[in-house]
Design an enzyme around this catalytic site. Structure first.
Site, PDB file in Angstrom:
ATOM      1  N   SER A   1      62.786  23.428  37.761  1.00 18.58           N
ATOM      2  CA  SER A   1      63.625  23.448  36.564  1.00 18.58           C
ATOM      3  C   SER A   1      63.147  22.436  35.520  1.00 18.58           C
ATOM      4  CB  SER A   1      65.086  23.173  36.930  1.00 18.58           C
ATOM      5  OG  SER A   1      65.236  21.867  37.463  1.00 18.58           O
TER       6      SER A   1
ATOM      7  N   HIS B   1      67.822  26.052  42.051  1.00 21.96           N
ATOM      8  CA  HIS B   1      68.224  26.144  43.456  1.00 21.96           C
ATOM      9  C   HIS B   1      68.490  27.546  43.972  1.00 21.96           C
ATOM     10  CE1 HIS B   1      68.664  21.861  44.440  1.00 21.96           C
ATOM     11  NE2 HIS B   1      69.125  21.680  43.220  1.00 21.96           N
TER      12      HIS B   1
ATOM     13  N   HIS C   1      69.656  23.679  35.767  1.00 20.39           N
ATOM     14  CA  HIS C   1      69.020  23.115  36.959  1.00 20.39           C
ATOM     15  C   HIS C   1      69.584  23.756  38.225  1.00 20.39           C
ATOM     16  CE1 HIS C   1      67.559  20.411  40.048  1.00 20.39           C
ATOM     17  NE2 HIS C   1      68.802  20.350  40.477  1.00 20.39           N
TER      18      HIS C   1
ATOM     19  N   GLU D   1      64.614  19.258  46.451  1.00 19.80           N
ATOM     20  CA  GLU D   1      64.420  18.954  45.035  1.00 19.80           C
ATOM     21  C   GLU D   1      62.949  18.880  44.610  1.00 19.80           C
ATOM     22  OE1 GLU D   1      66.649  19.108  42.849  1.00 19.80           O
ATOM     23  OE2 GLU D   1      68.560  18.667  43.813  1.00 19.80           O
TER      24      GLU D   1
END
Ligand code: PHE
Ligand code: FE
Length: 291
Positions: free
Chosen positions: A202, A142, A137, A183
Protein backbone atom coordinates in the site's frame (compact mmCIF):
# COMPACT_ATOMS: atom_id res chain seq x y z
CA UNK A 1 -24.32 1.64 23.28
CA UNK A 2 -21.91 4.17 24.76
CA UNK A 3 -19.07 3.32 22.44
CA UNK A 4 -15.61 2.37 23.54
CA UNK A 5 -12.47 4.09 24.72
CA UNK A 6 -10.31 5.38 21.89
CA UNK A 7 -6.89 3.91 21.42
CA UNK A 8 -3.93 6.15 22.07
CA UNK A 9 -0.99 3.97 21.18
CA UNK A 10 0.51 4.21 17.72
CA UNK A 11 -0.62 7.79 17.33
CA UNK A 12 2.18 9.54 19.22
CA UNK A 13 0.84 12.54 21.10
CA UNK A 14 -2.15 13.08 18.90
CA UNK A 15 -5.60 11.82 19.78
CA UNK A 16 -6.67 9.07 17.38
CA UNK A 17 -8.65 10.31 14.51
CA UNK A 18 -11.65 8.00 14.36
CA UNK A 19 -14.97 8.42 16.14
CA UNK A 20 -15.00 5.63 18.72
CA UNK A 21 -18.42 6.65 20.01
CA UNK A 22 -20.05 4.62 17.25
CA UNK A 23 -18.12 1.41 17.93
CA UNK A 24 -19.63 -1.68 19.50
CA UNK A 25 -17.98 -3.31 22.52
CA UNK A 26 -15.83 -5.46 20.20
CA UNK A 27 -14.65 -2.20 18.54
CA UNK A 28 -16.36 -2.92 15.24
CA UNK A 29 -18.75 -0.43 13.65
CA UNK A 30 -20.92 -0.27 10.58
CA UNK A 31 -19.13 1.18 7.56
CA UNK A 32 -20.29 4.79 7.49
CA UNK A 33 -20.83 4.94 3.78
CA UNK A 34 -22.64 8.29 3.88
CA UNK A 35 -19.50 10.00 5.19
CA UNK A 36 -17.67 9.60 1.88
CA UNK A 37 -17.55 12.69 -0.28
CA UNK A 38 -16.85 12.68 -4.01
CA UNK A 39 -13.34 13.85 -3.12
CA UNK A 40 -12.91 10.73 -0.92
CA UNK A 41 -13.83 8.46 -3.81
CA UNK A 42 -11.38 10.32 -6.02
CA UNK A 43 -8.63 9.85 -3.40
CA UNK A 44 -9.38 6.13 -3.31
CA UNK A 45 -9.31 5.83 -7.09
CA UNK A 46 -6.03 7.72 -7.40
CA UNK A 47 -4.36 5.69 -4.67
CA UNK A 48 -5.65 2.44 -6.15
CA UNK A 49 -4.48 3.26 -9.65
CA UNK A 50 -1.06 4.40 -8.54
CA UNK A 51 -0.50 1.12 -6.69
CA UNK A 52 -2.09 -1.16 -9.28
CA UNK A 53 0.26 0.17 -11.92
CA UNK A 54 3.31 -0.80 -9.86
CA UNK A 55 2.27 -4.35 -8.97
CA UNK A 56 3.61 -6.32 -11.97
CA UNK A 57 7.04 -7.71 -11.20
CA UNK A 58 6.98 -6.40 -7.62
CA UNK A 59 3.92 -7.93 -5.90
CA UNK A 60 3.50 -11.69 -5.51
CA UNK A 61 1.08 -13.44 -7.90
CA UNK A 62 -1.32 -14.38 -5.10
CA UNK A 63 -1.82 -10.69 -4.42
CA UNK A 64 -2.08 -9.63 -8.07
CA UNK A 65 -4.59 -12.37 -8.84
CA UNK A 66 -6.84 -11.44 -5.91
CA UNK A 67 -6.73 -7.66 -6.01
CA UNK A 68 -9.70 -7.40 -8.38
CA UNK A 69 -11.81 -9.06 -5.67
CA UNK A 70 -11.86 -5.62 -4.03
CA UNK A 71 -14.31 -4.58 -6.74
CA UNK A 72 -14.30 -1.66 -9.13
CA UNK A 73 -11.36 0.65 -8.40
CA UNK A 74 -13.36 3.81 -9.17
CA UNK A 75 -15.13 4.14 -5.85
CA UNK A 76 -14.69 3.09 -2.23
CA UNK A 77 -16.26 -0.37 -2.06
CA UNK A 78 -18.86 -1.62 0.38
CA UNK A 79 -17.40 -3.94 3.00
CA UNK A 80 -20.42 -6.26 2.75
CA UNK A 81 -19.81 -6.89 -0.96
CA UNK A 82 -16.21 -7.86 -0.35
CA UNK A 83 -17.15 -10.01 2.63
CA UNK A 84 -19.57 -11.99 0.51
CA UNK A 85 -16.81 -12.95 -1.93
CA UNK A 86 -14.27 -13.48 0.83
CA UNK A 87 -16.59 -15.69 2.84
CA UNK A 88 -17.01 -17.98 -0.18
CA UNK A 89 -13.28 -18.10 -0.84
CA UNK A 90 -11.79 -18.61 2.64
CA UNK A 91 -14.50 -18.06 5.26
CA UNK A 92 -13.18 -14.61 6.21
CA UNK A 93 -15.19 -11.40 6.57
CA UNK A 94 -14.14 -7.80 6.82
CA UNK A 95 -15.64 -5.58 9.51
CA UNK A 96 -15.52 -1.81 9.93
CA UNK A 97 -13.58 -0.15 12.77
CA UNK A 98 -13.12 3.55 13.63
CA UNK A 99 -9.31 3.21 13.46
CA UNK A 100 -6.63 1.51 15.52
CA UNK A 101 -8.11 -0.79 18.13
CA UNK A 102 -6.60 -2.37 21.27
CA UNK A 103 -4.46 -5.42 20.77
CA UNK A 104 -6.79 -7.85 22.53
CA UNK A 105 -9.78 -6.73 20.46
CA UNK A 106 -7.70 -7.06 17.30
CA UNK A 107 -6.52 -10.58 18.17
CA UNK A 108 -10.06 -11.68 19.03
CA UNK A 109 -11.38 -10.51 15.65
CA UNK A 110 -8.62 -12.28 13.70
CA UNK A 111 -9.19 -15.47 15.67
CA UNK A 112 -12.83 -15.33 14.44
CA UNK A 113 -11.72 -14.75 10.85
CA UNK A 114 -12.95 -11.16 10.91
CA UNK A 115 -10.49 -8.59 9.58
CA UNK A 116 -10.95 -5.02 10.89
CA UNK A 117 -10.86 -2.31 8.22
CA UNK A 118 -10.74 1.39 9.12
CA UNK A 119 -13.64 3.05 7.33
CA UNK A 120 -12.30 6.58 6.78
CA UNK A 121 -9.89 7.66 4.05
CA UNK A 122 -6.92 10.02 4.23
CA UNK A 123 -7.23 13.67 3.20
CA UNK A 124 -5.76 14.77 -0.14
CA UNK A 125 -2.81 16.43 1.63
CA UNK A 126 -1.94 13.02 3.12
CA UNK A 127 -1.93 11.33 -0.26
CA UNK A 128 1.65 10.05 0.01
CA UNK A 129 1.79 9.38 3.71
CA UNK A 130 -0.79 8.93 6.43
CA UNK A 131 0.25 8.31 10.03
CA UNK A 132 -2.63 6.03 11.02
CA UNK A 133 -3.80 3.18 8.81
CA UNK A 134 -6.80 4.24 6.70
CA UNK A 135 -9.23 2.33 4.50
CA UNK A 136 -6.79 2.26 1.60
CA UNK A 137 -4.01 0.62 3.59
CA UNK A 138 -6.37 -1.80 5.30
CA UNK A 139 -8.31 -2.81 2.20
CA UNK A 140 -5.79 -2.69 -0.60
CA UNK A 141 -2.86 -3.84 1.54
CA UNK A 142 -4.41 -6.58 3.63
CA UNK A 143 -7.56 -7.94 2.05
CA UNK A 144 -6.32 -9.52 -1.23
CA UNK A 145 -4.18 -12.12 0.54
CA UNK A 146 -7.10 -13.11 2.76
CA UNK A 147 -8.38 -14.77 -0.43
CA UNK A 148 -5.40 -17.16 -0.24
CA UNK A 149 -6.32 -20.21 1.84
CA UNK A 150 -2.93 -20.71 3.49
CA UNK A 151 -2.40 -17.05 4.28
CA UNK A 152 -5.99 -16.84 5.56
CA UNK A 153 -5.27 -19.67 8.00
CA UNK A 154 -2.05 -17.97 9.08
CA UNK A 155 -3.94 -14.79 9.96
CA UNK A 156 -6.43 -16.68 12.08
CA UNK A 157 -3.61 -18.55 13.83
CA UNK A 158 -1.94 -15.21 14.48
CA UNK A 159 -5.09 -13.94 16.21
CA UNK A 160 -5.33 -17.00 18.43
CA UNK A 161 -1.59 -16.73 19.09
CA UNK A 162 -2.06 -13.10 20.07
CA UNK A 163 -4.58 -13.99 22.74
CA UNK A 164 -2.07 -16.44 24.12
CA UNK A 165 0.79 -13.93 23.89
CA UNK A 166 -1.28 -11.45 25.91
CA UNK A 167 -1.47 -13.97 28.75
CA UNK A 168 2.28 -14.63 28.46
CA UNK A 169 3.16 -10.92 28.28
CA UNK A 170 4.84 -11.60 24.94
CA UNK A 171 2.93 -9.23 22.67
CA UNK A 172 6.03 -7.23 21.86
CA UNK A 173 7.77 -10.31 20.46
CA UNK A 174 4.68 -11.45 18.58
CA UNK A 175 4.18 -7.96 17.13
CA UNK A 176 7.55 -8.31 15.43
CA UNK A 177 6.23 -11.35 13.60
CA UNK A 178 3.23 -9.35 12.36
CA UNK A 179 5.45 -6.47 11.34
CA UNK A 180 8.00 -8.52 9.41
CA UNK A 181 5.46 -10.81 7.71
CA UNK A 182 1.93 -9.39 7.43
CA UNK A 183 3.11 -5.79 7.03
CA UNK A 184 6.59 -5.97 5.45
CA UNK A 185 7.08 -9.53 4.23
CA UNK A 186 8.94 -10.49 1.05
CA UNK A 187 8.66 -13.85 -0.73
CA UNK A 188 11.16 -15.59 -2.99
CA UNK A 189 9.43 -16.96 -6.11
CA UNK A 190 10.73 -18.72 -9.25
CA UNK A 191 10.41 -15.33 -10.97
CA UNK A 192 12.44 -13.61 -8.26
CA UNK A 193 11.79 -11.62 -5.13
CA UNK A 194 8.27 -10.25 -4.58
CA UNK A 195 6.36 -8.37 -1.89
CA UNK A 196 3.41 -9.73 0.07
CA UNK A 197 3.34 -7.40 3.11
CA UNK A 198 0.48 -4.91 3.31
CA UNK A 199 2.66 -2.02 4.47
CA UNK A 200 4.76 -2.44 1.36
CA UNK A 201 1.94 -3.08 -1.07
CA UNK A 202 0.00 0.00 0.00
CA UNK A 203 3.07 2.27 -0.08
CA UNK A 204 3.90 4.35 -3.12
CA UNK A 205 7.66 4.29 -2.57
CA UNK A 206 8.45 1.24 -0.50
CA UNK A 207 7.09 -1.33 -2.96
CA UNK A 208 9.87 -0.77 -5.47
CA UNK A 209 12.44 -0.03 -2.77
CA UNK A 210 11.80 -3.23 -0.80
CA UNK A 211 12.16 -5.48 -3.82
CA UNK A 212 14.80 -3.74 -5.92
CA UNK A 213 16.95 -1.41 -3.80
CA UNK A 214 20.46 -2.61 -2.89
CA UNK A 215 20.21 -0.66 0.38
CA UNK A 216 18.15 -2.81 2.80
CA UNK A 217 19.18 -6.20 4.19
CA UNK A 218 17.04 -9.19 3.20
CA UNK A 219 17.28 -12.08 5.60
CA UNK A 220 15.78 -15.56 5.24
CA UNK A 221 12.80 -16.16 7.52
CA UNK A 222 13.91 -17.50 10.90
CA UNK A 223 11.37 -17.19 13.71
CA UNK A 224 13.74 -16.60 16.60
CA UNK A 225 16.04 -14.31 14.63
CA UNK A 226 12.96 -12.31 13.66
CA UNK A 227 11.64 -12.05 17.22
CA UNK A 228 14.98 -10.65 18.34
CA UNK A 229 14.86 -7.95 15.66
CA UNK A 230 13.72 -4.40 16.31
CA UNK A 231 11.96 -2.49 13.57
CA UNK A 232 11.48 1.08 12.40
CA UNK A 233 8.10 2.68 12.06
CA UNK A 234 9.12 6.04 10.62
CA UNK A 235 11.17 5.19 7.52
CA UNK A 236 11.44 2.48 4.88
CA UNK A 237 12.60 -0.74 6.53
CA UNK A 238 16.34 -1.39 6.86
CA UNK A 239 15.69 -5.17 7.05
CA UNK A 240 13.15 -7.48 5.48
CA UNK A 241 12.53 -11.18 6.10
CA UNK A 242 12.05 -13.42 3.08
CA UNK A 243 9.84 -16.51 3.03
CA UNK A 244 9.84 -19.22 0.35
CA UNK A 245 6.11 -19.89 0.52
CA UNK A 246 3.07 -19.17 2.64
CA UNK A 247 3.12 -22.82 3.66
CA UNK A 248 6.64 -22.37 5.06
CA UNK A 249 5.40 -19.38 7.06
CA UNK A 250 2.39 -21.28 8.34
CA UNK A 251 4.41 -24.37 9.30
CA UNK A 252 7.21 -22.39 10.97
CA UNK A 253 4.70 -20.57 13.18
CA UNK A 254 2.41 -23.52 13.95
CA UNK A 255 4.28 -24.87 17.04
CA UNK A 256 3.40 -23.60 20.51
CA UNK A 257 5.25 -20.31 21.07
CA UNK A 258 5.41 -20.68 24.85
CA UNK A 259 8.93 -22.17 24.78
CA UNK A 260 9.88 -19.96 21.83
CA UNK A 261 9.17 -16.77 23.79
CA UNK A 262 11.26 -18.09 26.69
CA UNK A 263 14.18 -18.92 24.40
CA UNK A 264 14.01 -15.59 22.62
CA UNK A 265 13.93 -13.70 25.92
CA UNK A 266 16.94 -15.67 27.13
CA UNK A 267 18.84 -14.91 23.95
CA UNK A 268 17.97 -11.21 24.15
CA UNK A 269 19.11 -11.12 27.77
CA UNK A 270 22.53 -12.50 26.80
CA UNK A 271 23.16 -11.14 23.33
CA UNK A 272 20.78 -8.20 23.09
CA UNK A 273 18.28 -7.35 20.41
CA UNK A 274 19.17 -7.13 16.74
CA UNK A 275 18.94 -3.66 15.24
CA UNK A 276 17.07 -2.96 12.02
CA UNK A 277 19.62 -3.23 9.22
CA UNK A 278 22.03 -5.32 11.27
CA UNK A 279 23.47 -8.47 9.69
CA UNK A 280 24.76 -11.35 11.82
CA UNK A 281 28.02 -13.18 11.16
CA UNK A 282 27.59 -15.91 8.56
CA UNK A 283 24.09 -14.80 7.66
CA UNK A 284 23.05 -15.42 4.08
CA UNK A 285 21.31 -12.48 2.45
CA UNK A 286 18.91 -12.36 -0.48
CA UNK A 287 19.85 -10.12 -3.37
CA UNK A 288 17.60 -7.35 -4.61
CA UNK A 289 15.55 -8.18 -7.67
CA UNK A 290 17.67 -7.44 -10.73
CA UNK A 291 20.92 -7.28 -8.75
N1 PHE B 1 1.85 -21.06 17.20
C1 PHE B 1 1.67 -19.82 17.87
C2 PHE B 1 1.51 -20.01 19.39
O1 PHE B 1 1.35 -21.08 19.86
C3 PHE B 1 0.45 -19.07 17.33
C4 PHE B 1 0.76 -18.35 16.09
C5 PHE B 1 0.53 -18.89 14.84
C6 PHE B 1 1.25 -17.08 16.16
C7 PHE B 1 0.80 -18.18 13.69
C8 PHE B 1 1.52 -16.36 15.02
C9 PHE B 1 1.29 -16.91 13.78
O2 PHE B 1 1.54 -19.04 20.11
FE1 FE C 1 -1.63 -2.93 8.38
Amino acid sequence: NKGVAPVTYGTGDRPPRGDYGRARSDYTCAQDFAQYTEADHVTYRRLYQRQLQQLPGLACDEFINAVQQLGAPERIPRFDDISERLMKATGWQIVGVPGLIPEEAFFALLAERRFPVTDWIRKPEEFDYVVEPDIFHDLFGHVPLLFNPVFADYMQAYGAGGMKASRLDACELLARLYWYTVEFGLIQTPQGLRAYGAGILSSAGELRYSVTSPEPQRVGFDLQRLMRSRYRIDTFQASYFVIDSFQQLFDATAPDFTPVYAQVRERIAHEGEIEAGQVLAGERLYLALGA
